[in-house]
Design an enzyme around this catalytic site. Sequence first.
Site: not given
Length: 437
Positions: A148, A175, A178, A208, A291, A301, A328-330
């Site tokens: 990410d 990711d 962006y 995503n 991801h 999420h 995915h999870v920041h």
Amino acid sequence: MMELERKLIAAAAFLLLSATVAAADYVRPPPRKTLHLASHPKASSQPQQVHISLAGDKHMRVTWVTDDKSSPSIVEYGTLPGRYSSVAQGESTSYSYIFYSSGKIHHTVIGPLEHSMVYFYRCGGQGPEFQLKTPPAQFPVTFAVAGDLGQTGWTKTTLDHIDQCNYDVHLLPGDLSYADYMQHRWDTFGELVQPLASARPWMVTEGNHEQENIPFLKDGFESYNARWKMPFGESGSSSNLYYSFEVAGVHVTMLGSYTDYDEQSDQYRWLKDDLSKVDRKRTPWLVVLFHVPWYNSNKAHQGEGDDMMAAMEPLLYAASVDLVLSGHVHAYERSKRINNGRFDPCGTVHITIGDGGNKEGLAHWYINPQPEWSVFREASFGHGELKIVNSTHAFWSWHRNDDDEPVRSDQVWITSLVSSGCVAEKRHIQRGILVAP
């Protein structure tokens, strides 16, 4: 006297508690703005957005973009600066996206290359010289890990910290840019990561934010597939969204959270075949990336990976996967060895590391109480380093971005499942799941 002692003890206990709380109460630095890279005039044939990736045994894929559509897809390379003893011819592609037209995207495979060797190379027959270092043939081998990423001030800090560590391969569990439909942001991302991605192989899988599909107009992942070609063909996959590769004594499988994964899917059949071919004598370590995390105690999420986990976790358990890395999870989180929601000494360590620096900020809120399987969790930007020391032991560390300094905040020694006897114990499971038709 006793009363005075009680008061002193109480005061000392209060001060100790206050100090402990203060030490644990880490104050996160504020968000940073999206980067806007200055545009410098370049010749239309000059290579831009140069990055490299592994492309089968002893081979490397060099990718770059030119504005000149007639620029050749050749790479000259050698072990001495300015002296190129070999040349390779590649292929090219391009794409259009609404009102955007990409430059010419070149993909050229070079090799065979020697292990642990520095090579100097030039793209398209002109322009600046780059240099890369190939991974080692055997242990130890070190992976830098950050998901990410995006293009913010924190992204730049994360990349600067990764640049300071002595690593061989970068792993990115989805990711990337962006860009989110703004195609020029793919170009600026390529320029941002070029200093690192042109020197060490970047192995990525999609998230995503790579989808960018427009119903009836654009299929998903068109930009991602055109720009970040991975060794899917070399690993028997029919899709750039999932593939595998080997480096030193590690087999790495990259899966797609956003393509079909049920038991009737091509990805499921490919994964089953890929895992069944892993030779744990040659590659005693087995690492998987995708991801969307399967084990996640953050409120962000929640449950999004459940269906994929239901379909594929039995395959990973049967194959004795040592480690799963996801994004995915920041935020950051590390689990115990786990399978089917419970601690299992022959299960997999799951690490969520979607904290590279994205524009959406951190996922601050966790479910309480902390689940029994969750060892460490924190919402901070940072990166990870995985050093596979030998066939039995690896050292994992997570480095928080504390202002502009990398601070090691979590670390653990991991013992391979091969050396723990788990692979031998699960032979009957492997025969029943991985080999079954």
